[in-house]
Design an enzyme around this catalytic site. Structure first.
Site: not given
Length: 427
Positions: A31-32, A171, A173, A315, A342, A346, A387
């Site tokens: 995906k990344s 993050s 990202q 992840e 996330h 989580r 996940r």
């Protein structure tokens, strides 16, 4: 941050392994890598192809977002997507769903578009960290009307660029999103991370590597600082690696059942955080062999607890936590405060659901402490998090009566997960 509420769905009964699992599992693309390749292709000067990309909810949302901005993306051939860049334009509407890549990679791209681009997504997406990116864009001269979703980026056809300071502790990202668009900024971009611990560094390394492969000049020689020079990006062919993080439940199945699972095509060198699996599972008692055939994991009949800093591989936490609950000694997973932001919180979710099955789990500011206890069946809530569903499936291999509240959430990154999983257990 509270755990999201569940929608009333028919729980999925996790298959129980009657014998050690022995299987070869071919995984979809990363995906990344797929997300980054799509963005770089949309910003390039010529066409690009993605070979063996991931088709899943997150990447389809990225495709739709780029199409809304004017990019031509052909996904007719599952094995070869073609991207032809066009002038970026608005007005446009972008649905980010629950995809962190879409909500953080496309707003900088929207700053390059001519016209307004509105972003919104699933209710949980509105709670995911985004404000540091918005503030960084404003420092660079981009008009954004809100700090959180829903928001509108008012593109003017270009971004001046320059230097920006950002706290990306929530993050990685937030950094990658800025870097991917930076070659198209008039003055390029220098990004400096001002926070303490920067999570998921391998993902930034992937961004830098892919930018360089597309022709960008990137300097990351100074710690927590990245400089991208302005200049054209080349269209090119991208070969997408298998999703190594997506391999976690399948490889864990070999360990917890004392079986053997091979993932073909595992790269010998990778920037994917999932590559740590072969070392982490070895610490827990598996034998991991990387060969031209792929990565093979063999269980040794026992599962050891794990003491690991997983700040670079958040992840992997849900599946590893599930394996820890099946171990013969306590575990401590640290460096993972950021995974509260996330798809769900989580840490809270894992502590709640593993405890509900009989484990002793404590979540704190930095991670999880897991003390194994005899487990029993029950409904494992997923909180729309793929996940967490993977984690429940792993426990269900050896604990009768485990049911997963929403197995459909695995479509986020692996639409065929239920069929792949059932096929593996049945082999």
């Amino acid at each position: 941050m509270s755990v999201a509420a569940q929608s009333p769905l028919q729980p999925w009964s996790a298959p129980l392994a009657a014998r050690p699992v022995r299987a070869t599992v071919r995984l979809p693309g990363s995906k990344s890598m797929t997300a980054r390749a799509l963005v770089l292709a949309a910003l390039a000067e010529g066409p690009s192809t993605l070979r063996w990309p991931l088709r899943a909810r997150d990447t389809e949302l990225m495709v739709r977002g780029l199409r809304a901005l004017g990019t031509h993306v052909s996904t007719v051939d599952e094995r070869r997507w073609v991207v032809r860049p066009r002038s970026l334009r608005g007005p446009a509407e972008v649905d980010v769903g629950l995809a962190g890549t879409v909500m953080r990679f496309l707003p900088p791209v929207a700053g390059l578009a001519q016209g307004p681009v509105r972003f919104d997504g699933d209710p949980r997406a509105r709670q995911r960290p985004l404000r540091p990116l918005v503030q960084a864009l404003r420092q660079l001269g981009v008009q954004v009307d809100s700090d959180t979703l829903p928001l509108t980026v008012h593109g003017t056809g270009g971004v001046p660029g320059g230097e920006v300071a950002i706290d990306a502790s929530a993050s990685s990202q937030l950094v990658s999103g800025l870097l991917l668009a930076a070659p198209r900024f008039a003055k390029g971009l220098t990004v400096r991370h001002t926070g303490t611990r920067l999570p998921s560094r391998p993902h930034i390394a992937m961004t830098v590597q892919m930018l360089t492969a597309a022709g960008a000049a990137v300097d990351d020689s100074v710690a927590d600082t990245w400089t991208v020079q302005p200049g054209p990006l080349r269209g090119r062919a991208w070969d997408i690696e298998p999703d190594l993080s997506g391999a976690a439940p399948f490889l864990a199945a070999a360990l917890v059942t004392g079986g053997e699972v091979t993932v073909p095509g595992w790269p010998h060198v990778s920037t994917q955080a999932g590559d740590r699996l072969r070392h982490l599972l070895a610490e827990m008692g598996a034998t991991c062999t990387l060969s031209p055939r792929g990565l093979t994991v063999r269980g040794g009949g026992s599962v050891r607890g794990l003491d690991a800093d997983l700040s670079d591989a958040g992840e992997l936490v849900p599946v590893l936590a599930a394996v820890c609950a099946l171990a013969d000694s306590p575990s401590r997973l640290t460096g993972i405060a950021h995974i509260r932001g996330h798809e769900t919180d989580r840490l809270t979710a894992l502590a709640r659901e593993l405890t509900a099955l009989g484990a002793e789990v404590v979540d704190d500011a930095d991670g999880l402490t897991i003390r194994p206890r005899p487990l029993h069946g029950g409904v494992f809530q997923t909180y729309d998090d793929h996940r967490l569903a993977h984690a429940a499936a792993v426990i269900g291999l050896v604990v009768p009566g485990v049911r997963v509240s929403d197995i459909a959430c695995t479509a986020k990154t692996m639409p065929d997960f239920p069929a792949l999983w059932s096929s593996m257990v049945g082999d």
